[in-house]
Design a protein around this motif. Structure first.
Motif, PDB file in Angstrom:
ATOM      1  N   ARG A   7       0.326 -13.489   6.304  1.00 17.06           N
ATOM      2  CA  ARG A   7       1.171 -13.899   5.194  1.00 17.06           C
ATOM      3  C   ARG A   7       0.622 -13.370   3.869  1.00 17.06           C
ATOM      4  N   ASN A   8       1.473 -12.647   3.166  1.00 21.11           N
ATOM      5  CA  ASN A   8       1.196 -12.188   1.791  1.00 21.11           C
ATOM      6  C   ASN A   8      -0.114 -11.419   1.668  1.00 21.11           C
ATOM      7  N   LEU A   9      -0.353 -10.508   2.627  1.00 21.57           N
ATOM      8  CA  LEU A   9      -1.593  -9.741   2.607  1.00 21.57           C
ATOM      9  C   LEU A   9      -1.573  -8.690   1.506  1.00 21.57           C
ATOM     10  N   HIS A  10      -2.660  -8.636   0.755  1.00 23.37           N
ATOM     11  CA  HIS A  10      -2.880  -7.597  -0.247  1.00 23.37           C
ATOM     12  C   HIS A  10      -4.225  -6.948   0.037  1.00 23.37           C
ATOM     13  N   LYS A  11      -4.285  -5.632  -0.133  1.00 23.28           N
ATOM     14  CA  LYS A  11      -5.554  -4.922  -0.001  1.00 23.28           C
ATOM     15  C   LYS A  11      -5.532  -3.710  -0.924  1.00 23.28           C
ATOM     16  N   ARG A  12      -6.608  -3.559  -1.667  1.00 21.82           N
ATOM     17  CA  ARG A  12      -6.731  -2.401  -2.541  1.00 21.82           C
ATOM     18  C   ARG A  12      -8.121  -1.806  -2.392  1.00 21.82           C
ATOM     19  N   PHE A  13      -8.216  -0.519  -2.645  1.00 26.03           N
ATOM     20  CA  PHE A  13      -9.491   0.177  -2.677  1.00 26.03           C
ATOM     21  C   PHE A  13      -9.605   0.817  -4.057  1.00 26.03           C
ATOM     22  N   GLY A  14     -10.465   0.239  -4.888  1.00 25.63           N
ATOM     23  CA  GLY A  14     -10.540   0.705  -6.271  1.00 25.63           C
ATOM     24  C   GLY A  14      -9.236   0.414  -6.992  1.00 25.63           C
ATOM     25  N   ASP A  15      -8.647   1.447  -7.569  1.00 27.77           N
ATOM     26  CA  ASP A  15      -7.388   1.278  -8.295  1.00 27.77           C
ATOM     27  C   ASP A  15      -6.167   1.448  -7.394  1.00 27.77           C
ATOM     28  N   GLN A  16      -6.381   1.817  -6.144  1.00 29.46           N
ATOM     29  CA  GLN A  16      -5.253   2.087  -5.254  1.00 29.46           C
ATOM     30  C   GLN A  16      -4.871   0.846  -4.459  1.00 29.46           C
ATOM     31  N   VAL A  17      -3.628   0.396  -4.640  1.00 27.23           N
ATOM     32  CA  VAL A  17      -3.098  -0.707  -3.843  1.00 27.23           C
ATOM     33  C   VAL A  17      -2.582  -0.130  -2.535  1.00 27.23           C
ATOM     34  N   VAL A  18      -3.174  -0.561  -1.420  1.00 26.97           N
ATOM     35  CA  VAL A  18      -2.817  -0.022  -0.102  1.00 26.97           C
ATOM     36  C   VAL A  18      -1.852  -0.941   0.630  1.00 26.97           C
ATOM     37  N   LEU A  19      -2.034  -2.241   0.502  1.00 24.09           N
ATOM     38  CA  LEU A  19      -1.131  -3.214   1.111  1.00 24.09           C
ATOM     39  C   LEU A  19      -0.667  -4.190   0.036  1.00 24.09           C
ATOM     40  N   GLU A  20       0.628  -4.528   0.068  1.00 26.46           N
ATOM     41  CA  GLU A  20       1.182  -5.436  -0.920  1.00 26.46           C
ATOM     42  C   GLU A  20       2.226  -6.340  -0.261  1.00 26.46           C
ATOM     43  N   GLU A  21       1.947  -7.648  -0.273  1.00 27.27           N
ATOM     44  CA  GLU A  21       2.883  -8.642   0.255  1.00 27.27           C
ATOM     45  C   GLU A  21       3.292  -8.366   1.709  1.00 27.27           C
ATOM     46  N   ILE A  22       2.299  -8.065   2.553  1.00 21.73           N
ATOM     47  CA  ILE A  22       2.574  -7.825   3.972  1.00 21.73           C
ATOM     48  C   ILE A  22       2.761  -9.157   4.688  1.00 21.73           C
ATOM     49  N   ASN A  23       3.889  -9.304   5.373  1.00 21.60           N
ATOM     50  CA  ASN A  23       4.168 -10.476   6.194  1.00 21.60           C
ATOM     51  C   ASN A  23       4.547 -10.007   7.599  1.00 21.60           C
ATOM     52  N   LEU A  24       3.811 -10.488   8.582  1.00 22.03           N
ATOM     53  CA  LEU A  24       4.049 -10.114   9.970  1.00 22.03           C
ATOM     54  C   LEU A  24       3.855 -11.336  10.859  1.00 22.03           C
ATOM     55  N   SER A  25       4.588 -11.386  11.962  1.00 22.14           N
ATOM     56  CA  SER A  25       4.359 -12.444  12.946  1.00 22.14           C
ATOM     57  C   SER A  25       4.629 -11.891  14.337  1.00 22.14           C
ATOM     58  N   PHE A  26       3.799 -12.298  15.288  1.00 24.26           N
ATOM     59  CA  PHE A  26       3.897 -11.825  16.661  1.00 24.26           C
ATOM     60  C   PHE A  26       3.980 -13.028  17.598  1.00 24.26           C
ATOM     61  N   GLU A  27       5.054 -13.075  18.361  1.00 26.98           N
ATOM     62  CA  GLU A  27       5.270 -14.187  19.270  1.00 26.98           C
ATOM     63  C   GLU A  27       4.486 -13.990  20.569  1.00 26.98           C
TER      64      GLU A  27
END
Length: 247
Positions: A7-27
Motif C-alpha cells: 500500500r502506497n509504496l514510495h522509493k527514491r534513489f537520490g533525486d530520482q523517484v522510482v516508485l510512487e503510490e504503488i498499490n498491489l494485492s495478491f490473493e
C-alpha cells in the motif's frame, strides 16, 4: 483479505523517484504477474516487496502481518521465497546440495551445512522431493554448473521452494531461455500453481499472459493498469504501448 498487499509504496534513489503510490494485492492460490517496459520500476518494486530494499513510505503486509522493512532472511523465514533474474547457485555443489543448503534446518545451522547431513537423512529425502517437483529427478548428483541453462533455472526455483514458502516470487524466470526451454518452464510453473501462490515479474508477455490470473502493469513508477490477460489485451494504453501484443 489478500494474502499479500502493498500500500502506497514510495522509493527514491537520490533525486530520482522510482516508485510512487504503488498499490498491489495478491490473493492466495493465484498466479499474479507484473509487467512493464525497461526502466519502469518493476524490478525495484519486486525488490521492495521481497525485502531487498526498504520503502521510503508505505507498507507491505503478508498474511495479515506488517513485514515492511524486514530483512530478506526474516522474510524467507516468514514464508516468502524468490528467485533472481541473475541466477544465484553454488556451481561447484551438486543439484541436491544446492537444495539442502536452502532447507530451513540448514539455514538455522549457519555452519558446517553439508557435512551435517547423512545420505539417508530426512534432508536428503526432502531435497530429492524438491528436485522431482521441478523436473530434475535423476540429476541429483550432477554439479550445478553441468546442468543446461533451463535446468539451472529449474534448480533455482527448487532452491526457492526448499524454504517451503506460502508465496513464491519469480524474477524474470525466462531470461536467457530459448523457445523450447521457455515452454518447459511454463509447464513447470503451471504444475506449481496448485500448491503455491505465485507472483511473476516477466518481460515475455506470451509466457505471462498464458499463465497469470491477473497482471499489474507498472510504468513511470506507478501501476497504470490491472486486470486479467484478456482485459489488458483490450486496454487501449496497453495496445498502444505494444505490451499486450502476443506476436
Amino acid at each position: 483479505m489478500a494474502l499479500f498487499e502493498a500500500r502506497n509504496l514510495h522509493k527514491r534513489f537520490g533525486d530520482q523517484v522510482v516508485l510512487e503510490e504503488i498499490n498491489l494485492s495478491f490473493e492466495a492460490g493465484t498466479l499474479a504477474g507484473i509487467m512493464g517496459p525497461n526502466g519502469a520500476g518493476k524490478t525495484t518494486c519486486f525488490n521492495v516487496l521481497t525485502g531487498r530494499y526498504k520503502p521510503d513510505r508505505g507498507n507491505v503486509t503478508f498474511d495479515g502481518r506488517d513485514i515492511t522493512g524486514q530483512s530478506p532472511e526474516k522474510i524467507v523465514q516468514g514464508g516468502i521465497a524468490r528467485s533472481f533474474q541473475i541466477m544465484n547457485l553454488f556451481d561447484e555443489y551438486s543439484a541436491i546440495d544446492n537444495i539442502k543448503v536452502a532447507l530451513p534446518d540448514t539455514r538455522r545451522r549457519r555452519f558446517d551445512i553439508l557435512h551435517a547431513f547423512d545420505g539417508a537423512s530426512e534432508a536428503e529425502a526432502r531435497a530429492e522431493a524438491v528436485l522431482a517437483s521441478v523436473g530434475l529427478a535423476g540429476k541429483e548428483h550432477f554439479p550445478a554448473a553441468s546442468l543446461s541453462y533451463g535446468e539451472r533455472r529449474a534448480l533455482e526455483i527448487g532452491v526457492a521452494l526448499a524454504a517451503d514458502p506460502a508465496i513464491l516470487f519469480l524474477d524474470e524466470p525466462t531470461s536467457g531461455l530459448g523457445t523450447e526451454a521457455t515452454g518447459r518452464l511454463a509447464d513447470l510453473v503451471r504444475s506449481l500453481r496448485d500448491r503455491y501462490t505465485i507472483v511473476v515479474i516477466e518481460h515475455d508477455m506470451r509466457f505471462l499472459f498464458g499463465l497469470a490470473d491477473r497482471i499489474s502493469v507498472i510504468h513511470w513508477g506507478q501501476v497504470i493498469a490491472e486486470g486479467t490477460p484478456e482485459e489488458l489485451q483490450a486496454n487501449k494504453w496497453v495496445q498502444r504501448s505494444a505490451l499486450g501484443s502476443l506476436n
